[in-house]
Design a protein around this motif. Structure first.
Motif, PDB file in Angstrom:
ATOM      1  N   PHE A 192       0.779  -0.950  -0.186  1.00 17.40           N
ATOM      2  CA  PHE A 192       0.070  -0.303  -0.078  1.00 17.40           C
ATOM      3  C   PHE A 192       1.146   1.142  -0.259  1.00 17.40           C
ATOM      4  O   PHE A 192       1.195   2.116  -0.408  1.00 17.40           O
ATOM      5  CB  PHE A 192      -1.151   0.186   1.399  1.00 17.40           C
ATOM      6  N   ILE A 193       1.562   1.768   1.607  1.00 17.99           N
ATOM      7  CA  ILE A 193       2.878   2.432   1.231  1.00 17.99           C
ATOM      8  C   ILE A 193       3.935   2.878   0.193  1.00 17.99           C
ATOM      9  O   ILE A 193       3.747   3.640  -0.225  1.00 17.99           O
ATOM     10  CB  ILE A 193       3.070   2.516   3.340  1.00 17.99           C
ATOM     11  N   ILE A 233      13.140 -11.020   1.851  1.00 18.28           N
ATOM     12  CA  ILE A 233      13.660  -9.568   2.434  1.00 18.28           C
ATOM     13  C   ILE A 233      14.545 -10.461   3.659  1.00 18.28           C
ATOM     14  O   ILE A 233      15.752 -10.213   4.123  1.00 18.28           O
ATOM     15  CB  ILE A 233      13.449  -8.329   3.258  1.00 18.28           C
ATOM     16  N   LEU A 282      10.288  -1.107   3.765  1.00 17.02           N
ATOM     17  CA  LEU A 282       9.103  -0.795   4.481  1.00 17.02           C
ATOM     18  C   LEU A 282       8.203  -2.298   4.384  1.00 17.02           C
ATOM     19  O   LEU A 282       7.171  -2.505   4.816  1.00 17.02           O
ATOM     20  CB  LEU A 282       8.305  -0.065   2.865  1.00 17.02           C
ATOM     21  N   ALA A 331       7.053  -5.539   4.997  1.00 12.05           N
ATOM     22  CA  ALA A 331       6.492  -6.184   6.529  1.00 12.05           C
ATOM     23  C   ALA A 331       5.726  -7.050   6.510  1.00 12.05           C
ATOM     24  O   ALA A 331       3.656  -6.770   5.821  1.00 12.05           O
ATOM     25  CB  ALA A 331       6.767  -4.886   7.464  1.00 12.05           C
ATOM     26  N   LYS A 334       7.996  -4.228  15.567  1.00 12.13           N
ATOM     27  CA  LYS A 334       7.812  -2.718  15.167  1.00 12.13           C
ATOM     28  C   LYS A 334       9.144  -2.683  15.556  1.00 12.13           C
ATOM     29  O   LYS A 334      10.454  -1.819  15.340  1.00 12.13           O
ATOM     30  CB  LYS A 334       7.163  -2.052  14.344  1.00 12.13           C
ATOM     31  N   ASN A 350      -1.955   6.014  11.294  1.00 17.99           N
ATOM     32  CA  ASN A 350      -2.786   5.062  10.529  1.00 17.99           C
ATOM     33  C   ASN A 350      -2.297   6.046   9.424  1.00 17.99           C
ATOM     34  O   ASN A 350      -3.352   7.190   8.886  1.00 17.99           O
ATOM     35  CB  ASN A 350      -4.384   5.018  10.967  1.00 17.99           C
ATOM     36  N   GLN A 396      -4.900   1.001  -0.597  1.00 15.52           N
ATOM     37  CA  GLN A 396      -5.055   0.274   0.818  1.00 15.52           C
ATOM     38  C   GLN A 396      -5.652  -1.580   0.682  1.00 15.52           C
ATOM     39  O   GLN A 396      -6.800  -1.832   0.066  1.00 15.52           O
ATOM     40  CB  GLN A 396      -5.526   0.676   1.412  1.00 15.52           C
TER      41      GLN A 396
HETATM   42  P1  NAD Z   1       0.905  -3.760   3.006  1.00 14.93           P
HETATM   43  O1  NAD Z   1       0.854  -4.799   3.850  1.00 14.93           O
HETATM   44  O2  NAD Z   1       0.164  -3.296   2.024  1.00 14.93           O
HETATM   45  O3  NAD Z   1       2.859  -3.595   2.330  1.00 14.93           O
HETATM   46  C1  NAD Z   1       4.225  -5.061   2.599  1.00 14.93           C
HETATM   47  C2  NAD Z   1       4.807  -5.080   1.596  1.00 14.93           C
HETATM   48  O4  NAD Z   1       5.973  -5.913   2.077  1.00 14.93           O
HETATM   49  C3  NAD Z   1       3.582  -5.966   0.737  1.00 14.93           C
HETATM   50  O5  NAD Z   1       3.875  -5.147  -1.148  1.00 14.93           O
HETATM   51  C4  NAD Z   1       4.025  -7.345   0.737  1.00 14.93           C
HETATM   52  O6  NAD Z   1       4.513  -8.416  -0.689  1.00 14.93           O
HETATM   53  C5  NAD Z   1       5.929  -7.092   1.312  1.00 14.93           C
HETATM   54  N1  NAD Z   1       6.104  -7.925   1.763  1.00 14.93           N
HETATM   55  C6  NAD Z   1       6.056  -8.994   3.282  1.00 14.93           C
HETATM   56  N2  NAD Z   1       7.027  -9.487   3.805  1.00 14.93           N
HETATM   57  C7  NAD Z   1       7.535  -9.682   3.017  1.00 14.93           C
HETATM   58  C8  NAD Z   1       9.401 -10.328   2.426  1.00 14.93           C
HETATM   59  N3  NAD Z   1       9.712 -10.998   4.069  1.00 14.93           N
HETATM   60  N4  NAD Z   1      10.286 -10.236   1.574  1.00 14.93           N
HETATM   61  C9  NAD Z   1      10.172  -8.910   0.779  1.00 14.93           C
HETATM   62  N5  NAD Z   1       8.800  -8.320   0.555  1.00 14.93           N
HETATM   63  C10 NAD Z   1       8.043  -8.675   1.972  1.00 14.93           C
HETATM   64  O7  NAD Z   1       1.985  -2.686   4.319  1.00 14.93           O
HETATM   65  P2  NAD Z   1       1.563  -1.112   4.288  1.00 14.93           P
HETATM   66  O8  NAD Z   1       0.110  -0.310   4.974  1.00 14.93           O
HETATM   67  O9  NAD Z   1       1.628  -0.365   2.696  1.00 14.93           O
HETATM   68  O10 NAD Z   1       3.456  -1.097   5.452  1.00 14.93           O
HETATM   69  C11 NAD Z   1       4.076  -0.911   4.655  1.00 14.93           C
HETATM   70  C12 NAD Z   1       5.070   0.061   6.075  1.00 14.93           C
HETATM   71  O11 NAD Z   1       4.902   1.250   6.727  1.00 14.93           O
HETATM   72  C13 NAD Z   1       5.638  -1.793   6.842  1.00 14.93           C
HETATM   73  O12 NAD Z   1       6.669  -1.744   7.415  1.00 14.93           O
HETATM   74  C14 NAD Z   1       4.549  -0.887   8.186  1.00 14.93           C
HETATM   75  O13 NAD Z   1       4.623  -1.061   9.240  1.00 14.93           O
HETATM   76  C15 NAD Z   1       4.306   0.817   7.891  1.00 14.93           C
HETATM   77  N6  NAD Z   1       3.467   1.262   8.599  1.00 14.93           N
HETATM   78  C16 NAD Z   1       2.424   0.901   7.859  1.00 14.93           C
HETATM   79  C17 NAD Z   1       1.094   1.906   8.131  1.00 14.93           C
HETATM   80  C18 NAD Z   1      -0.137   1.704   7.669  1.00 14.93           C
HETATM   81  O14 NAD Z   1      -1.447   2.973   8.005  1.00 14.93           O
HETATM   82  N7  NAD Z   1      -0.149   1.097   6.485  1.00 14.93           N
HETATM   83  C19 NAD Z   1       1.826   2.878   9.853  1.00 14.93           C
HETATM   84  C20 NAD Z   1       2.470   3.244   9.839  1.00 14.93           C
HETATM   85  C21 NAD Z   1       4.355   1.954   9.201  1.00 14.93           C
END
Ligand code: NAD
Length: 352
Positions: free
Chosen positions: A11-12, A58, A79, A81, A161, A186, A192
Motif C-alpha cells: 500500500f504505502i 528480505i 517498508l 513488513a 516493529k 494510520n 490499501q
Molecule cells: P502492506 O502490508 O500493504 O505491504 C507490505 C509489502 O511488503 C507487500 O508488498 C508485501 O508483499 C511485502 N513483504 C512482506 N513480507 C515480505 C518479505 N518477507 N520480503 C519481501 N517483501 C515482503 O503494508 P503497508 O501498509 O504499505 O506498510 C508499509 C510499511 O509501513 C510497513 O513497514 C508498516 O509497518 C509501516 N506502517 C504502515 C502504516 C499503515 O497505516 N499502513 C502505519 C505505520 C507504519
C-alpha cells in the motif's frame, strides 16, 4: 539516485514508488509479493524505464546481497513488513520472521555494501527504516506521541516493529550505517488492502454487507493520507539528519465510529441510487480486538519545523477522494479477490 524500496508492491510502498518514478529517480522495487503485495498497484511506474522489480524475500540474505551488488543503490527505503495487527495475533511468528529477521538481513546487507563505498558515497548513503507510531503504545484521552516517547508496544505487530527499530538504531550506533527512522500514524488512501478498516467499510457499504466496528468504536486514530506520508518520506530521505527519528502525522484524530459514519455519508452522496442508503444502517458493533489500543495521536513538529513538511489534504477531502477511488477502481480490488484473497475476520485468538 538509485533507491531500493522494499515492500514497494504494498500500500504505502507502491505510492512511494509511483512518486519516486515520477520524480525521475531510479527505483528498484524489492518485494516477494505476499498476499499484500500487488504489482498492479504500481500502475505505469511498473513499466517505466527507470524502474526495476526484484521478486526477493528480505529474509534471503544471499538474494538481498546480490541486489545491492547489482543495483549499487544510493539509498534504501525499507517498508517490507507484515502489517496487519489482527494477523499478528493469529500468526505472531510471521511478524517476528519478516519484520525483525528480515530487517536485520536488510541492515546487514546494506552495511556490508556501504562499507565498500568510497568516502563521498558513504557520506551520501541513507537507509530509511519506516516504522509506526504503534511502537509507543496507547494514549489515554490526553497527550501525543513525540520522538522521545518511551516504547511500549502492545500487539505482536507493534512489538515486532519496535524490535526492528532497535536493530536499525543499533546498526547506526555500532556500525555507523546512516540510518533514519520514521514513525507514522494510520495511513489511508488508494490501493490499501481490503482487510484494513477504511476499505473494509467502503466495500461493505458498496455491497450491502454488515460494516464491522470493533468494540464500541471509540478508539481514536490519527489519519494520514498515504500520498502526504510518502511526500514526508522523500523529504526525510533527502534532508533528514543521519541517525534521526521523525514522527509523521496530519493532526487528524477521529474515533473509528465517526470515521465509519463519515464514510457512510460519502457513500450516500456518491451512490444516490443505492438500495443500501442510508449506509449507516449497515453498521454492526462486533467483538473487540484483544489488546486494542485506545488512542494514537502524533506530534509531527520535527518533520514540519526542520524539514518543512505539510500534509496537503484535510481528512474529509482525502476520505471522500478515497471512497470515490474504490468505487471507480473496482478492477483493482476485484482482481485481488480473484487472486484468492478473502476478507475474513482475523485476530480473535487470545491465547497463543
Ligand atoms: P502492506 O502490508 O500493504 O505491504 C507490505 C509489502 O511488503 C507487500 O508488498 C508485501 O508483499 C511485502 N513483504 C512482506 N513480507 C515480505 C518479505 N518477507 N520480503 C519481501 N517483501 C515482503 O503494508 P503497508 O501498509 O504499505 O506498510 C508499509 C510499511 O509501513 C510497513 O513497514 C508498516 O509497518 C509501516 N506502517 C504502515 C502504516 C499503515 O497505516 N499502513 C502505519 C505505520 C507504519
Amino acid at each position: 539516485m538509485t533507491i531500493i524500496v522494499t515492500g514497494g508492491a504494498g500500500f504505502i510502498g507502491s505510492a512511494l514508488v509511483r512518486r519516486l518514478i515520477a520524480a525521475g529517480e531510479n527505483v528498484v522495487t524489492l518485494d516477494c509479493l505476499t498476499y499484500a503485495g500487488h504489482l498492479l498497484s504500481l500502475g505505469d511506474a511498473l513499466e517505466a524505464g527507470n524502474h526495476s522489480f526484484e521478486r526477493v524475500d528480505i529474509r534471503d540474505a544471499d538474494a538481498v546481497r546480490d541486489i545491492f551488488a547489482r543495483h549499487k543503490p544510493h539509498a534504501v527505503m525499507h517498508l517490507a513488513a507484515e502489517s496487519h495487527v489482527d494477523r499478528s495475533i493469529d500468526s505472531p511468528m510471521d511478524f517476528v520472521s519478516t519484520n525483525v529477521t528480515g530487517t536485520v538481513v536488510m541492515l546487514q546487507a546494506a552495511q556490508e555494501y556501504w562499507a565498500s563505498l568510497d568516502a563521498a558515497a558513504k557520506e551520501g548513503f541513507r537507509f530509511l527504516h519506516v516504522s509506526t507510531d504503534e511502537v509507543y503504545g496507547s494514549l489515554g484521552a490526553e497527550g501525543v506521541f513525540t520522538e522521545d516517547t518511551p516504547y511500549q508496544p502492545n500487539s505482536p505487530y507493534s512489538a515486532s516493529k519496535a524490535a526492528s527499530d532497535h536493530f536499525a538504531r543499533a546498526w547506526h550506533r555500532t556500525f555507523g550505517l546512516p540510518v533514519l527512522i520514521s514513525h507514522c500514524s494510520n495511513n489511508y488512501g488508494p490501493y490499501q488492502m481490503p482487510e484494513k478498516l477504511i476499505p473494509v467499510i467502503i466495500l461493505a457499504g458498496l455491497e450491502g454487507r454488515d460494516m464491522p466496528v470493533y468494540g464500541t468504536g471509540e478508539n481514536v486514530r490519527d489519519w494520514l493520507h498515504v500520498e502526504d506520508h510518502v511526500a514526508a518520506l522523500e523529504l526525510i530521505l533527502r534532508n533528514g539528519a543521519s541517525g534521526g527519528t521523525y514522527n509523521v502525522g496530519a493532526d487528524a484524530e477521529t474515533t473509528n465510529i465517526d470515521m465509519v459514519r463519515t464514510i457512510c455519508a460519502c457513500l450516500d452522496e456518491l451512490l444516490p441510487d443505492s438500495w443500501h442508503r442510508p449506509h449507516d444502517q449497515l453498521i454492526r458493533f462486533v467483538t473487540d480486538r484483544p489488546g486494542h489500543d485506545l488512542r494514537y495521536a502524533i506530534d509531527s513538529s520535527r518533520v514540519r519545523d526542520e524539514l518543512g513538511w505539510r500534509p496537503a489534504r484535510a481528512l474529509e477531502q482525502g476520505l471522500k477522494a478515497t471512497v470515490a477511488w474504490y468505487l471507480e477502481n473496482r478492477w483493482w480490488w476485484q482482481s485481488i479477490r480473484e487472486g484468492g484473497f478473502e476478507d475474513k475476520r482475523q485476530g480473535l485468538r487470545t491465547a497463543v
